[in-house]
Scaffold this active site. Structure first.
Site, mmCIF file in Angstrom:
data_model
loop_
_atom_site.group_PDB
_atom_site.id
_atom_site.type_symbol
_atom_site.label_atom_id
_atom_site.label_comp_id
_atom_site.label_asym_id
_atom_site.label_seq_id
_atom_site.Cartn_x
_atom_site.Cartn_y
_atom_site.Cartn_z
ATOM 1 N N CYS A 234 0.841 -1.156 -0.101
ATOM 2 C CA CYS A 234 0.084 -0.112 0.043
ATOM 3 C C CYS A 234 0.818 1.285 0.051
ATOM 4 O O CYS A 234 0.912 2.062 0.967
ATOM 5 C CB CYS A 234 -0.770 -0.049 1.179
ATOM 6 S SG CYS A 234 -1.936 -1.699 1.436
ATOM 7 N N ALA A 235 1.768 1.418 -1.140
ATOM 8 C CA ALA A 235 2.820 2.311 -1.196
ATOM 9 C C ALA A 235 2.286 3.785 -1.107
ATOM 10 O O ALA A 235 2.931 4.767 -0.624
ATOM 11 C CB ALA A 235 3.627 2.110 -2.479
ATOM 12 N N GLY A 238 4.506 7.040 -1.455
ATOM 13 C CA GLY A 238 6.071 6.617 -1.421
ATOM 14 C C GLY A 238 6.930 6.917 -0.038
ATOM 15 O O GLY A 238 7.978 6.624 -0.204
ATOM 16 N N GLY A 239 6.355 7.517 0.920
ATOM 17 C CA GLY A 239 7.231 7.974 2.015
ATOM 18 C C GLY A 239 8.028 6.835 2.634
ATOM 19 O O GLY A 239 9.332 6.977 2.734
ATOM 20 N N LYS A 240 7.487 5.705 2.924
ATOM 21 C CA LYS A 240 8.297 4.624 3.386
ATOM 22 C C LYS A 240 9.124 3.753 2.270
ATOM 23 O O LYS A 240 10.005 3.201 2.561
ATOM 24 C CB LYS A 240 7.115 3.827 4.064
ATOM 25 C CG LYS A 240 6.611 4.471 5.254
ATOM 26 C CD LYS A 240 5.639 3.498 5.968
ATOM 27 C CE LYS A 240 4.708 4.331 7.033
ATOM 28 N NZ LYS A 240 3.737 5.284 6.683
ATOM 29 N N ASP A 258 -0.058 -0.122 -5.476
ATOM 30 C CA ASP A 258 -1.155 0.862 -4.767
ATOM 31 C C ASP A 258 -2.271 0.981 -5.972
ATOM 32 O O ASP A 258 -2.215 0.394 -6.878
ATOM 33 C CB ASP A 258 -0.840 2.205 -4.687
ATOM 34 C CG ASP A 258 -1.687 2.958 -3.371
ATOM 35 O OD1 ASP A 258 -1.274 2.696 -2.417
ATOM 36 O OD2 ASP A 258 -2.623 3.487 -3.845
ATOM 37 N N ASP A 302 1.437 -1.322 4.917
ATOM 38 C CA ASP A 302 1.083 0.016 5.600
ATOM 39 C C ASP A 302 -0.361 0.159 5.396
ATOM 40 O O ASP A 302 -0.985 1.127 4.287
ATOM 41 C CB ASP A 302 2.058 1.269 5.063
ATOM 42 C CG ASP A 302 1.855 2.426 5.757
ATOM 43 O OD1 ASP A 302 1.383 2.410 6.847
ATOM 44 O OD2 ASP A 302 2.075 3.551 5.107
ATOM 45 N N CYS A 355 -1.195 4.036 11.215
ATOM 46 C CA CYS A 355 -0.975 5.376 11.803
ATOM 47 C C CYS A 355 -2.315 5.443 12.709
ATOM 48 O O CYS A 355 -2.797 6.634 12.706
ATOM 49 C CB CYS A 355 -0.757 6.345 11.187
ATOM 50 S SG CYS A 355 -1.690 6.655 9.695
#
Length: 405
Positions: A234-235, A238-240, A258, A302, A355
């Site tokens: 679940c990109a 793309g932060g992670k 995604d 994520d 989160c």
């Protein structure tokens, strides 16, 4: 502090777009800041910070102002007036603009409402009840209070191009002061809020904006030289994913998946700036997932979630959330976990992260997965709950699962 009518109008108009029209606060702030090119940094800061502050404390201010949604123009002005009085800012004499708001009554009601958690911490009734049910009243109150504090600005140094020390020096040369954070090897926290996206360091891909708690997720996958393929299921933008690329030193392969093409396009743009060349994007098509079954050394999920752990930076989320959405997202989380777990090699490891701070989205989802047919053979290696009131950063959850040998 002297109030200027054009700035107040920009805030009031923005509040109407967020509260009455359903626009996202970040998009509205971006729009409002562009309304007048003559505004300086201080003017823009006033608009953005005031807008977010009133969004954060919407329920409290609305109770004090005695207004209900949808808000009339006068109601929105009363919300602003409450904010000003509570910040000890004198209301100017602009005729009937503020409709004779009583400063004494505002302060009196604030004192009374400060004794009621759902009012003083400004959350909907249902969300307050859900937090108490899942975390207990005392713990929920601590966490909720921390989530109502403005989030600090944290950067992640891009290891592919620089180090934390080098980035700190580079930013200082551009007039941006920052300090390192213990236990966060790639993080820098800004001393004062500033627009870092205008720096040459950002244009050169030396850093990304990423909260300290979020920076814990990629290392939690325990990447090492044996890892050849990572699937980020679940990109998003793309932060992670970019953090994974930096930790892998551009080696191996990262499949960033995604369901939204626009987010993957943004990821491609960010990857080019960061110099991350081991990332391949894939628009998720369920019928094609079989192709990747059993091929990943690491899988990162994520998962989509309520976002309650990031209310400090997205305060409007608590007004958009509904009990029905929370039920739906929990169903989605379990579906995603069971679906993407099949991509893992027998010797691989999977990290499920959100989160959110609610156990029903976190540990209970992992428990349900392990008890399911899809979870047979998996074991829980480690899990971490990151609480905002303990860490000072966003609330996060992550669990690392492995296939029992």
């Amino acid at each position: 502090m002297k109030l200027h009518k054009n700035l107040v109008e920009a805030v009031v108009e923005g509040l109407g777009l967020i509260f009455n029209e359903g626009y996202y606060a970040d998009k509205v702030a971006e729009r409002q800041l562009k309304k007048d090119k003559r505004w300086g940094a201080r003017d823009r800061a006033f608009i953005a910070e005031t807008l977010y502050d009133i969004v954060r404390w919407r329920r409290l201010y609305a109770e004090i102002a005695e207004v209900q949604s949808p808000y009339t123009q006068q109601g929105l002005r009363r919300l602003f007036a409450v904010w000003a009085v509570l910040h000890q800012i004198a209301l100017p004499d602009w005729g009937d603009y503020f409709e004779a708001v009583s400063e004494h009554k505002v302060k009196e009601q604030f004192g009374a409402f400060s004794k009621v958690r759902k009012l003083c911490e400004s959350v909907p009734d249902w969300l307050d009840a859900a937090g108490v049910a899942e975390l207990g009243a005392a713990f929920w109150e601590q966490e909720l209070r921390a989530l109502n504090v403005q989030a600090p600005v944290v950067l992640r140094a891009n290891r592919l191009k620089t180090t934390v020390a080098q980035l700190c020096e580079r930013l200082a040369a551009e007039g941006v002061e920052a300090s390192t954070l213990s236990d966060y090897p790639d993080a820098l926290r800004l001393t004062a809020r500033t627009n870092v996206f205008k720096t040459k360091a950002f244009a050169e891909g030396l850093f990304e904006l990423q909260d300290a708690s979020s920076q814990r997720v990629a290392p939690f996958l325990q990447l090492d030289s044996s890892v050849k393929r990572v699937i980020d299921c679940c990109a998003g933008a793309g932060g992670k994913t970019l953090h994974l690329a930096a930790l892998m030193q551009n080696k191996g392969q990262i499949l960033a998946m995604d369901i939204y093409e626009a987010k993957l396009q943004e990821l491609k743009r960010r990857a080019r700036r960061a110099g991350a060349f081991n990332i391949e994007t894939r628009l998720v098509e369920p019928q094609q997932l079989k192709r990747w079954r059993g091929t990943a050394d690491r899988v990162l999920i994520d998962a989509p979630c309520s976002g309650l752990g990031v209310l400090r930076r997205n305060p409007d989320a608590k007004w958009k959330l509904t009990p029905e959405f929370l039920d739906e997202i929990r169903t989605t989380q379990q579906t995603v976990l069971q679906q993407y777990a099949k991509l893992l090699k027998p010797s691989g490891k999977l990290v499920y992260a959100t989160c959110s701070i609610l156990p029903s989205e976190n540990h209970k989802q992992v428990e349900a997965f392990l008890a399911s047919e899809a979870g047979k053979g998996f074991v829980l290696e480690e899990e971490q709950c990151i609480w905002a009131h303990e860490s000072g950063y966003d609330g996060f959850y992550m669990a690392r699962l492995a296939i029992r040998e």
